[in-house]
Write a protein that holds these residues in place. Structure first.
Motif, short mmCIF file in Angstrom:
data_model
loop_
_atom_site.label_atom_id
_atom_site.label_comp_id
_atom_site.label_asym_id
_atom_site.label_seq_id
_atom_site.Cartn_x
_atom_site.Cartn_y
_atom_site.Cartn_z
N SER A 16 35.47 39.61 27.71
CA SER A 16 34.38 38.52 27.75
C SER A 16 34.04 38.05 29.10
O SER A 16 33.15 37.61 29.48
N GLY A 17 34.93 38.10 29.99
CA GLY A 17 34.83 37.76 31.46
C GLY A 17 35.18 36.44 31.62
O GLY A 17 35.15 35.74 32.84
N SER A 18 35.40 35.66 30.90
CA SER A 18 35.75 34.13 31.01
C SER A 18 36.46 33.22 29.89
O SER A 18 36.17 33.93 28.77
N GLU A 50 43.01 36.20 37.29
CA GLU A 50 42.77 35.30 38.74
C GLU A 50 41.37 34.99 38.32
O GLU A 50 40.42 35.49 37.99
N ARG A 51 40.76 33.67 39.14
CA ARG A 51 39.74 33.17 38.91
C ARG A 51 38.70 33.94 40.18
O ARG A 51 39.12 34.39 41.13
N THR A 52 37.62 34.20 39.69
CA THR A 52 36.26 34.74 40.34
C THR A 52 34.97 34.01 40.26
O THR A 52 34.29 34.23 39.01
N GLY A 53 34.90 32.95 40.78
CA GLY A 53 33.64 32.13 40.61
C GLY A 53 34.01 31.25 39.41
O GLY A 53 34.81 30.64 39.21
N ARG A 54 33.02 31.62 38.64
CA ARG A 54 32.97 30.91 37.25
C ARG A 54 33.86 31.44 36.03
O ARG A 54 33.92 31.01 35.22
N GLY A 55 34.08 32.74 36.39
CA GLY A 55 34.75 33.48 35.48
C GLY A 55 36.40 33.92 35.79
O GLY A 55 36.76 33.29 36.77
N VAL A 56 36.96 34.95 35.28
CA VAL A 56 38.35 35.33 35.75
C VAL A 56 38.42 36.81 35.32
O VAL A 56 37.38 37.43 34.80
N ARG A 57 39.18 37.42 36.08
CA ARG A 57 39.35 38.93 35.95
C ARG A 57 41.02 39.22 35.93
O ARG A 57 41.57 38.25 36.48
#
Length: 312
Positions: A16-18, A50-57
């Motif tokens: 889902s990306g977040s 790990e965080r990427t802006g408002r999401g995570v990867r």
């Protein structure tokens, strides 16, 4: 040890990306999802997200666990489907031990019917001796054994008995015998006749001896054959008369006649022996139902032949 349920939550987060989207899809709160991920990272001993802006990867470790979570999810779904099929009796394996006359008259049509209705059920068939078959049931080497026993027989530790059928005995006479003109014989009609034995001492012979004792005589066995086909051959040759159970008369000798017996009518009881402590699995229950139906069908055929053809 990695928790499989937390791995599935990780998979939801990655796909889902977040955390927020995963929580919404799973019906959890974002904080609950974050707590689950923190515990899983502790179990794994390495960072997973790990965080990427408002999401995570996912990290490399996170991608690895996500791939395994997908595989585990497929296996769990397959397991649930397989269990549902097993619970419904559509799959499974049943190990059966049977005796000869039950094999042709009951087991064969019952297994054929089961395969038509439930082709996913595997049936392992093997001819067995009564005592050996009961031992195999007790020791979990067989799921069910077909046996002949007295209705008031002694109990067997670890085994319970489900009644399948009552198999009556019929009189077998040489063609042209003086009693062949009668459609139904009293057992005492055979008191002075020479007899051909068709059974070894045991549960199949006992009903015959008990019935004769009730009628006030003991049969004079002049020949011991040990099986029903051979007994019919001796009867056809004029060496004596015999009583043979109905299921044992599937193949009729052309030079004998068969008549019903009364006052009293000997009957042997056929049971399915199953383990006492175990619940009956659905596939076995279906087989037992098919065996009962086959027994009723087998009993119907010879009765019509006896009643419909005066010459046997």
């Amino acid at each position: 040890m990695l928790d499989v349920r937390r791995m599935q939550v990780l998979r939801a987060v990655v796909t889902s990306g977040s955390v927020t989207a995963a929580a919404r899809n799973l019906g959890y709160t974002p904080s609950a999802v974050s707590q689950q991920m923190a515990v899983l990272e502790k179990e794994a001993g390495i960072g997973l997200l790990e965080r990427t802006g408002r999401g995570v990867r996912p990290t490399e470790a996170g991608r690895l666990l996500t791939e395994y979570a997908a595989v585990i999810g497929r296996h769990v779904a397959e397991a649930e489907t397989a269990l549902a099929e097993l619970r419904a009796g559509r799959t499974g394996r049943v190990v059966v031990r049977y005796f000869a006359t039950a094999g042709s008259a009951m087991v064969a049509p019952a297994v054929a019917a089961l395969r038509r209705d439930q082709p996913g059920v595997q049936v392992d068939l093997r001819l067995g001796d009564g005592e050996d078959s009961l031992r195999e049931v007790r020791e979990r080497q067989a799921d069910v054994a077909l046996v002949v026993r007295s209705p008031d027989g002694v109990s067997v530790d670890g085994v319970r008995f489900a009644h399948l059928a009552d198999d009556r005995y019929l009189a077998v006479l040489p063609r042209g015998h003086r009693l062949a003109a009668k459609q139904v014989l009293d057992l005492t009609d055979l008191a002075e006749e020479p007899w051909v034995g068709s059974d070894q001492p045991g549960p199949c012979l006992d009903p015959v001896l008990d019935a004769c004792a009730s009628a006030g005589f003991s049969p004079d066995f002049v020949v011991e054959s040990g099986d029903y086909a051979t007994a019919q051959g001796f009867v056809a040759a004029g060496l004596g008369v015999s009583l043979i159970p109905e299921l044992g008369l599937g193949s009729r000798h052309p030079h004998v006649v068969v008549r019903e017996i009364r006052n009293p009518e000997p009957v042997r009881a056929i049971y399915a022996a199953i383990r006492d402590a175990s619940p009956v699995q659905p596939a076995l229950r279906r087989l037992l139902d098919a065996l009962r139906s086959a027994a009723v069908e087998a009993a119907g055929g010879p009765q019509q032949v006896v009643a419909g053809h005066p010459e046997g």
